[in-house]
Scaffold this motif. Structure first.
Motif, PDB file in Angstrom:
ATOM      1  N   ASN A 104      35.960  25.656  80.601  1.00 31.28           N
ATOM      2  CA  ASN A 104      35.044  26.670  81.249  1.00 31.28           C
ATOM      3  C   ASN A 104      35.298  27.984  80.682  1.00 31.28           C
ATOM      4  N   TRP A 105      34.650  28.502  80.082  1.00 28.88           N
ATOM      5  CA  TRP A 105      34.388  29.910  79.427  1.00 28.88           C
ATOM      6  C   TRP A 105      34.180  30.919  80.135  1.00 28.88           C
ATOM      7  N   GLN A 106      33.900  30.680  81.639  1.00 32.50           N
ATOM      8  CA  GLN A 106      33.851  31.754  82.743  1.00 32.50           C
ATOM      9  C   GLN A 106      35.160  32.000  83.327  1.00 32.50           C
ATOM     10  N   THR A 107      36.227  31.094  83.185  1.00 37.99           N
ATOM     11  CA  THR A 107      37.229  31.282  84.010  1.00 37.99           C
ATOM     12  C   THR A 107      37.940  32.729  83.639  1.00 37.99           C
ATOM     13  N   PRO A 108      38.442  33.413  84.439  1.00 37.39           N
ATOM     14  CA  PRO A 108      38.999  34.895  84.367  1.00 37.39           C
ATOM     15  C   PRO A 108      40.129  34.797  83.651  1.00 37.39           C
ATOM     16  N   LYS A 111      42.259  34.092  77.619  1.00 36.27           N
ATOM     17  CA  LYS A 111      42.253  32.842  76.754  1.00 36.27           C
ATOM     18  C   LYS A 111      43.131  33.037  75.626  1.00 36.27           C
ATOM     19  N   GLU A 130      36.043  41.028  74.858  1.00 31.94           N
ATOM     20  CA  GLU A 130      36.924  39.957  75.436  1.00 31.94           C
ATOM     21  C   GLU A 130      38.133  40.128  75.057  1.00 31.94           C
ATOM     22  N   HIS A 171      30.919  26.648  70.644  1.00 30.46           N
ATOM     23  CA  HIS A 171      30.711  27.797  71.602  1.00 30.46           C
ATOM     24  C   HIS A 171      29.693  28.734  71.089  1.00 30.46           C
ATOM     25  N   ASP A 172      30.155  29.185  69.792  1.00 31.53           N
ATOM     26  CA  ASP A 172      29.028  30.143  69.069  1.00 31.53           C
ATOM     27  C   ASP A 172      29.357  30.010  67.736  1.00 31.53           C
TER      28      ASP A 172
END
Length: 214
Positions: A104-108, A111, A130, A171-172
């Motif tokens: 989950n890339w939205q986790t706060p 990373k 980020e 992801h990108d």
């Protein structure tokens, strides 16, 4: 005579057909056995090195030119001490950001990113605002998210097969990577005519190859 640091392996093998189409006899390079220094046509003195060492040879003035992947330049040439002369268009692949499918890339949380290219990764995540922790990995980067060492990776891919086999998803997509002809700035001034004679020959061949592939 031009001294050229050539990345051995894939970059080397992709350069040979281009040199041959320039009319340069590449038999000594093709049949080099274990030799690491090869002279072609009494004009070009090739030194076979690892890609990571090409810029070092150029910066120290040991060679005039280098042939290296633009991934190495993206990682090592932030100070622009090496001049890029020509995109050879070979060895095409691409930088990617990838992770396990369920990540989950939205986790706060902050990373963790595994990569062989910490400068490339740092610039990318800085560009999207980020803050991440970057771990440099020398071996198989794909292992990092699989073992829990990192949340995601920044790496190169050509076909995506290794990613799929290891259940990683992109992801990108970042920069496209190809082999480049680069120069020592001092040599570029001192041997300008010799260097640009080779550049012009290679550029003609590269453009012809691109036209044939249309």
């Amino acid at each position: 005579m031009l001294k050229i640091a050539l990345t051995k392996g894939r970059v080397e093998q992709k350069l040979i057909p281009l040199l041959q189409r320039c009319g340069i006899d590449c038999d000594p390079l093709i049949n080099k056995q274990r030799k690491l220094i090869i002279t072609l046509a009494d004009q070009y003195h090739f030194i076979l090195v690892k890609g990571d060492d090409v810029c070092t040879y150029l910066r120290k003035g040991t060679v005039d030119l280098g042939v290296v992947g633009s991934d190495v330049l993206a990682e090592q040439n932030a100070d622009n001490q090496v001049d890029e002369l020509l995109d050879l268009g070979t060895g095409r692949c691409q930088f990617i950001v990838a992770a396990k499918q369920d990540f989950n890339w939205q986790t706060p949380h902050r990373k963790v990113i595994g990569t062989k290219y910490p400068e490339v990764a740092r610039r990318y995540f800085s560009s999207i605002g980020e803050d991440v922790e970057i771990i440099k990995i020398a071996g198989s980067v794909e292992l990092a998210p699989l073992t829990g060492l990192a949340d995601a990776i920044v790496d190169l891919t050509e076909t995506g097969t290794t990613l799929r086999v290891n259940h990683l998803v992109v992801h990108d997509w970042l920069d496209v990577i190809t082999s480049r002809l680069v120069a020592n700035p001092v040599a570029l001034k001192q041997k300008r005519n010799e260097i640009f004679k080779l550049v012009d020959q290679l550029q003609t061949v590269v453009e012809e190859s691109e036209y044939e592939n249309i």
